[in-house]
Design a protein around this motif. Structure first.
Motif, PDB file in Angstrom:
ATOM      1  N   SER A  69       0.679   9.570  -7.407  1.00  0.00           N
ATOM      2  CA  SER A  69       2.233  10.317  -7.550  1.00  0.00           C
ATOM      3  C   SER A  69       3.078   9.255  -8.616  1.00  0.00           C
ATOM      4  O   SER A  69       3.910   9.293  -9.308  1.00  0.00           O
ATOM      5  CB  SER A  69       3.348  10.792  -6.810  1.00  0.00           C
ATOM      6  OG  SER A  69       3.354   8.875  -6.129  1.00  0.00           O
ATOM      7  N   LYS A  70       1.905   7.933  -8.591  1.00  0.00           N
ATOM      8  CA  LYS A  70       2.866   7.286  -9.413  1.00  0.00           C
ATOM      9  C   LYS A  70       2.514   7.016 -11.249  1.00  0.00           C
ATOM     10  O   LYS A  70       3.141   6.925 -12.071  1.00  0.00           O
ATOM     11  CB  LYS A  70       2.459   5.284  -9.785  1.00  0.00           C
ATOM     12  CG  LYS A  70       2.841   5.273  -7.839  1.00  0.00           C
ATOM     13  CD  LYS A  70       2.182   4.032  -7.469  1.00  0.00           C
ATOM     14  CE  LYS A  70       2.184   3.108  -6.559  1.00  0.00           C
ATOM     15  NZ  LYS A  70       1.702   1.929  -5.781  1.00  0.00           N
ATOM     16  N   GLU A  97      -5.834   9.710   2.728  1.00  0.00           N
ATOM     17  CA  GLU A  97      -5.472  10.809   1.487  1.00  0.00           C
ATOM     18  C   GLU A  97      -4.191  10.493   1.259  1.00  0.00           C
ATOM     19  O   GLU A  97      -3.703  11.121  -0.055  1.00  0.00           O
ATOM     20  CB  GLU A  97      -5.986  12.262   2.293  1.00  0.00           C
ATOM     21  CG  GLU A  97      -5.626  13.067   1.718  1.00  0.00           C
ATOM     22  CD  GLU A  97      -6.118  13.334   0.587  1.00  0.00           C
ATOM     23  OE1 GLU A  97      -5.666  14.428  -0.037  1.00  0.00           O
ATOM     24  OE2 GLU A  97      -7.194  12.821   0.521  1.00  0.00           O
ATOM     25  N   ALA A  98      -2.962  10.028   2.083  1.00  0.00           N
ATOM     26  CA  ALA A  98      -2.045   9.985   2.248  1.00  0.00           C
ATOM     27  C   ALA A  98      -1.848   8.762   0.518  1.00  0.00           C
ATOM     28  O   ALA A  98      -0.969   8.931   0.268  1.00  0.00           O
ATOM     29  CB  ALA A  98      -1.113   9.625   3.380  1.00  0.00           C
ATOM     30  N   VAL A  99      -2.781   7.474   1.125  1.00  0.00           N
ATOM     31  CA  VAL A  99      -2.652   7.064   0.162  1.00  0.00           C
ATOM     32  C   VAL A  99      -2.771   6.778  -1.433  1.00  0.00           C
ATOM     33  O   VAL A  99      -2.327   6.425  -2.296  1.00  0.00           O
ATOM     34  CB  VAL A  99      -3.149   5.181   0.591  1.00  0.00           C
ATOM     35  CG1 VAL A  99      -3.786   4.547  -0.456  1.00  0.00           C
ATOM     36  CG2 VAL A  99      -2.993   4.630   2.105  1.00  0.00           C
ATOM     37  N   LYS A 100      -3.904   7.906  -0.979  1.00  0.00           N
ATOM     38  CA  LYS A 100      -4.247   8.502  -2.939  1.00  0.00           C
ATOM     39  C   LYS A 100      -3.964   9.454  -2.912  1.00  0.00           C
ATOM     40  O   LYS A 100      -3.207   8.965  -4.772  1.00  0.00           O
ATOM     41  CB  LYS A 100      -5.803   9.558  -1.980  1.00  0.00           C
ATOM     42  CG  LYS A 100      -6.405   9.698  -3.809  1.00  0.00           C
ATOM     43  CD  LYS A 100      -7.437  11.363  -3.290  1.00  0.00           C
ATOM     44  CE  LYS A 100      -7.846  11.582  -3.960  1.00  0.00           C
ATOM     45  NZ  LYS A 100      -8.948  12.365  -3.922  1.00  0.00           N
ATOM     46  N   GLU A 108       1.031  -1.134  -0.347  1.00  0.00           N
ATOM     47  CA  GLU A 108      -0.300  -0.080   0.398  1.00  0.00           C
ATOM     48  C   GLU A 108       0.845   1.267  -0.198  1.00  0.00           C
ATOM     49  O   GLU A 108       0.274   2.458  -0.694  1.00  0.00           O
ATOM     50  CB  GLU A 108      -0.562  -0.234   0.605  1.00  0.00           C
ATOM     51  CG  GLU A 108      -2.468   0.908   1.251  1.00  0.00           C
ATOM     52  CD  GLU A 108      -3.132   0.820   1.839  1.00  0.00           C
ATOM     53  OE1 GLU A 108      -4.194   0.915   2.150  1.00  0.00           O
ATOM     54  OE2 GLU A 108      -2.412   0.732   3.114  1.00  0.00           O
ATOM     55  N   GLY A 109       2.451   1.036   0.243  1.00  0.00           N
ATOM     56  CA  GLY A 109       2.845   2.798   0.330  1.00  0.00           C
ATOM     57  C   GLY A 109       4.031   2.842   1.557  1.00  0.00           C
ATOM     58  O   GLY A 109       5.318   3.348   1.977  1.00  0.00           O
ATOM     59  N   GLY A 143       8.928  11.988  -0.602  1.00  0.00           N
ATOM     60  CA  GLY A 143       7.804  11.201  -0.217  1.00  0.00           C
ATOM     61  C   GLY A 143       6.795  11.469   0.755  1.00  0.00           C
ATOM     62  O   GLY A 143       7.512  12.398   1.676  1.00  0.00           O
ATOM     63  N   ILE A 144       5.867  10.376   0.802  1.00  0.00           N
ATOM     64  CA  ILE A 144       5.177  10.418   2.081  1.00  0.00           C
ATOM     65  C   ILE A 144       5.498   9.414   3.173  1.00  0.00           C
ATOM     66  O   ILE A 144       5.139   7.873   2.403  1.00  0.00           O
ATOM     67  CB  ILE A 144       3.889  10.694   1.241  1.00  0.00           C
ATOM     68  CG1 ILE A 144       3.613  11.217   0.053  1.00  0.00           C
ATOM     69  CG2 ILE A 144       2.528  10.732   2.343  1.00  0.00           C
ATOM     70  CD1 ILE A 144       2.233  11.668  -0.275  1.00  0.00           C
ATOM     71  N   ASN A 145       5.084   9.698   4.079  1.00  0.00           N
ATOM     72  CA  ASN A 145       5.777   8.542   4.915  1.00  0.00           C
ATOM     73  C   ASN A 145       4.573   8.003   6.051  1.00  0.00           C
ATOM     74  O   ASN A 145       3.873   8.300   6.529  1.00  0.00           O
ATOM     75  CB  ASN A 145       6.449   9.041   6.564  1.00  0.00           C
ATOM     76  CG  ASN A 145       7.063   7.799   7.453  1.00  0.00           C
ATOM     77  OD1 ASN A 145       6.680   7.001   7.518  1.00  0.00           O
ATOM     78  ND2 ASN A 145       7.699   8.151   8.223  1.00  0.00           N
TER      79      ASN A 145
END
Length: 658
Positions: free
Chosen positions: A160-161, A152-155, A91-92, A139-141
């Motif tokens: 970003s991909k 929201e971060a997962v979105k 998921e990231g 990046g987003i942690n």
């Protein structure tokens, strides 16, 4: 005895990463094997008793590609076995999970989870570790986010991909994808409290580190917009949390740094006389003062080429006031030492290649290529080598193999080392087709070790011949320095070598092919634009246009300028003069081009340009592109892709040379 087949490399065992336990009683190493059906490599940890020399497989998940000894009986290795954690990573989230296994028996147990993508690890003690890990400034942690904030971060991560934003060079790296504002960062990690202490800053790339008595030495390249080819050396006192500058990042490329005797030993290249490929010299740093310790006129690395390796190993080790290191001399890679008095000694004697090694009690263990055998584990004791394993013995015992015959020539007053492999069922009085194979680099070398593709062609009735033209390693800076000369003296060496081989062996000169990869691909492209003597060519991961390579590849912006002694703005005519694409209108040779879409060293646009140029001028040409592969396709690409690559090249030769 039966003929060696193209797909037989799928049965080869590749060995890597040999390490001796702290008490010296056991050694561990990795064994890899290609899996055609799953299109990957199965990798497992093996253990050898250093007294009895008996060896057994320790793990069986087929995913254990690295490890370290935690203590005398326990081994630590990364693995992703927890399904819930694996789903979070997909998921990231960023996690590296380590398991521990006892060599005396029992199942592997989870030992610790580090909230980073770990790239290397070194043990301080059973609870404290030095690691390097990937750090993304943009990046987003996701690791600690929950609820709406996490959603929201997962979105954002998913969105970003679909795009890349670039604001520095290099913005990507072969084998690592897009690297813009991503760094390999140094940390100290405590597994009890989970504390992760950053040592290097967020814009520095850590390329090497070593540890002794609570102090870390590390090498960094700090940059924001353009990465220069200079590194700095720092120290970090773990107890006092104090950072110290050892060597400013202004004057040298740093090969390694290690505590040594009463000072610090490092390998430095000032690039002033021979450019970025200049061989590093040994330097000592004592009391803050840098002094030349010993000149060294070859690279401190194994540069002997082979397509029968997978995985690596530690190159530099210090023990008992000696630095152990690999180095290439002529066409062989040796294990060498240098002591605190500056005395160098080559330890291994047999011809071939030392690929990785570890130091035991009065005995050295190394993985190597000897003669035309595939990799095995050997011991070195009292100057004598002994083979310890038989992972690939059946290949030598059951397959027909061609032994390279030494064939040196003199060109322009310089001796050029070369070899000729006869067809395995060679018959006197019969004429055969031939293949000239050109190595990459250019600063690598061919030797007398096992090379799968060459053995396949010899088994199919071809003479295969190859040499080490000027530009290669193992013979000093003067021999290796071809800056501003690409396609001149090296081309002459190759053509003179070909002439002499044809005179000495029954090769039909109307049925000779040429191939090579990377620099060898450049030279293949160059050759077909300067002679029509070859009946066909197979150019792999090549260079066609030094202008486009400058602006698109991970090393182009500095490598091209250095090696061609010109840039798109400083003497652009010279840059174009050395570009094979310039001579495409002269080409008559049917040419196959092999490229990988993720080869950011010699990007696919090089193959596309050459292919288009040849087609435009009516030359029979074919371009085969591999998705999901990079510059290492021929050596460590996915098994099915490696089969397809070699089939394409071999079929091309079969059509035009037979």
């Amino acid at each position: 005895m039966e003929n060696l087949k193209l797909k037989d490399f799928l049965e080869y065992k590749y060995l890597s990463g040999i390490e001796v336990s702290p008490d010296g009683r056991n050694s561990a190493f990795i064994v890899h094997k290609g899996d055609y059906e799953e299109n990957n490599y199965n990798s497992n940890i093996w253990i050898m008793n250093n007294s009895t020399k008996e060896y057994i497989k320790l793990t069986g998940m087929n995913e254990e590609k690295s490890f370290l000894w935690l203590d005398e009986t326990k081994i630590l290795f990364p693995s992703m076995r927890d399904k819930k954690l694996k789903a979070r990573v997909e998921e990231g989230e960023n996690w590296t999970c380590f398991y521990v296994i006892d060599i005396r028996g029992g199942e592997a147990q989870e030992y610790m989870r580090i909230p980073m993508l770990v790239t290397s690890i070194k043990s301080i003690d059973k609870d404290n570790f030095i690691i390097t890990a990937k750090y993304d400034n943009y990046g987003i942690n996701l690791n600690e986010l929950v609820g709406d904030e996490r959603a929201e971060a997962v979105k954002k991560i998913k969105e970003s991909k679909d795009y890349e934003i670039l604001d520095e060079i290099p913005f990507w790296s072969n084998g690592n994808g897009f690297t813009n504002k991503k760094r390999n960062r140094l940390y100290v990690y405590n597994r009890i409290n989970g504390e992760l202490t950053p040592i290097s800053d967020t814009i520095s790339n850590v390329s090497y580190y070593s540890y002794k008595d609570g102090v870390i030495l590390y090498v960094i390249n700090r940059y924001k917009d353009k990465q220069e080819q200079r590194e700095a050396i720092y120290s970090y006192d773990i107890k006092n949390k104090k950072t110290g500058l050892i060597l400013p990042g202004e004057d040298y490329r740093v090969n390694f740094v290690e505590f040594f005797g009463e000072g610090i030993l490092c390998g430095l290249n000032d690039t002033l006389k021979y450019g970025i490929n200049q061989n590093p010299d040994f330097y000592m740093i004592k009391n803050g003062k840098l002094e030349l310790f010993k000149k060294h006129d070859t690279w401190m690395v194994n540069t002997v080429g082979s397509d029968c390796r997978y995985g690596g190993g530690k190159n530099f080790r210090v023990k008992d006031n000696k630095l152990y290191f690999l180095t290439t001399v002529m066409h062989d890679a040796f294990l060498s030492t240098i002591d605190t008095d500056g005395n160098e000694k080559i330890l291994t004697k047999a011809k071939g290649s030392v690929d990785s090694y570890a130091i035991g009690e009065g005995e050295i263990y190394f993985i190597g290529l000897r003669g035309i055998k595939l990799q095995e584990l050997y011991s070195l004791k009292n100057g004598e080598e002994k083979q310890l394993t038989k992972f690939n013995e059946s290949i030598v015992e059951s397959k027909k193999l061609s032994i390279p015959e030494k064939f040196n020539i003199i060109n322009d007053g310089v001796e050029i080392e070369g070899w000729v492999m006869k067809p395995v069922d060679y018959e006197e009085g019969k004429r055969y087709p031939g293949i000239l194979d050109i190595h990459g680099g250019p600063k690598t070398v061919y030797g007398e070790v096992f090379y799968h593709e060459m053995q396949v062609w010899a088994n199919m009735g071809y003479f295969v011949f190859f040499c080490n033209p000027r530009g290669g390693d193992g013979r000093g800076n003067e021999f290796a320095d071809i800056r501003g000369k690409y396609g001149t003296i090296d081309y002459e060496d190759l053509m003179e070598f070909t002439d002499e081989v044809i005179k000495a062996y029954p090769i039909d000169e109307t049925k000779i092919g040429v191939t090579g990869g990377s620099y060898g691909g450049f030279m293949t492209n160059w050759i077909i634009g300067h002679t029509d003597r070859f009946a066909c060519a197979a150019s792999q991961r090549s260079i066609a246009n030094w202008f486009s390579k400058f602006g698109t590849t991970d090393i182009g912006y500095y490598f091209n300028v250095d090696q061609n002694a010109s840039s798109p703005w400083d003497n652009p005519e010279k840059l174009w003069w050395h570009s094979p694409m310039r001579y495409a209108d002269r080409v008559k040779t049917p040419t196959l081009l092999i490229h990988s879409e993720e080869d950011y060293r010699c990007w696919v646009v090089e193959g596309i340009q050459m292919f288009t140029s040849l087609k435009y001028h009516g030359v029979p040409a074919k371009l085969c592109m591999f998705r999901g592969e990079n510059h290492e396709l021929s050596r460590s690409g996915k098994p099915r892709h490696r089969v397809k690559r070699l089939e394409e090249i071999t079929n091309w030769f079969e059509f035009y040379l037979k």
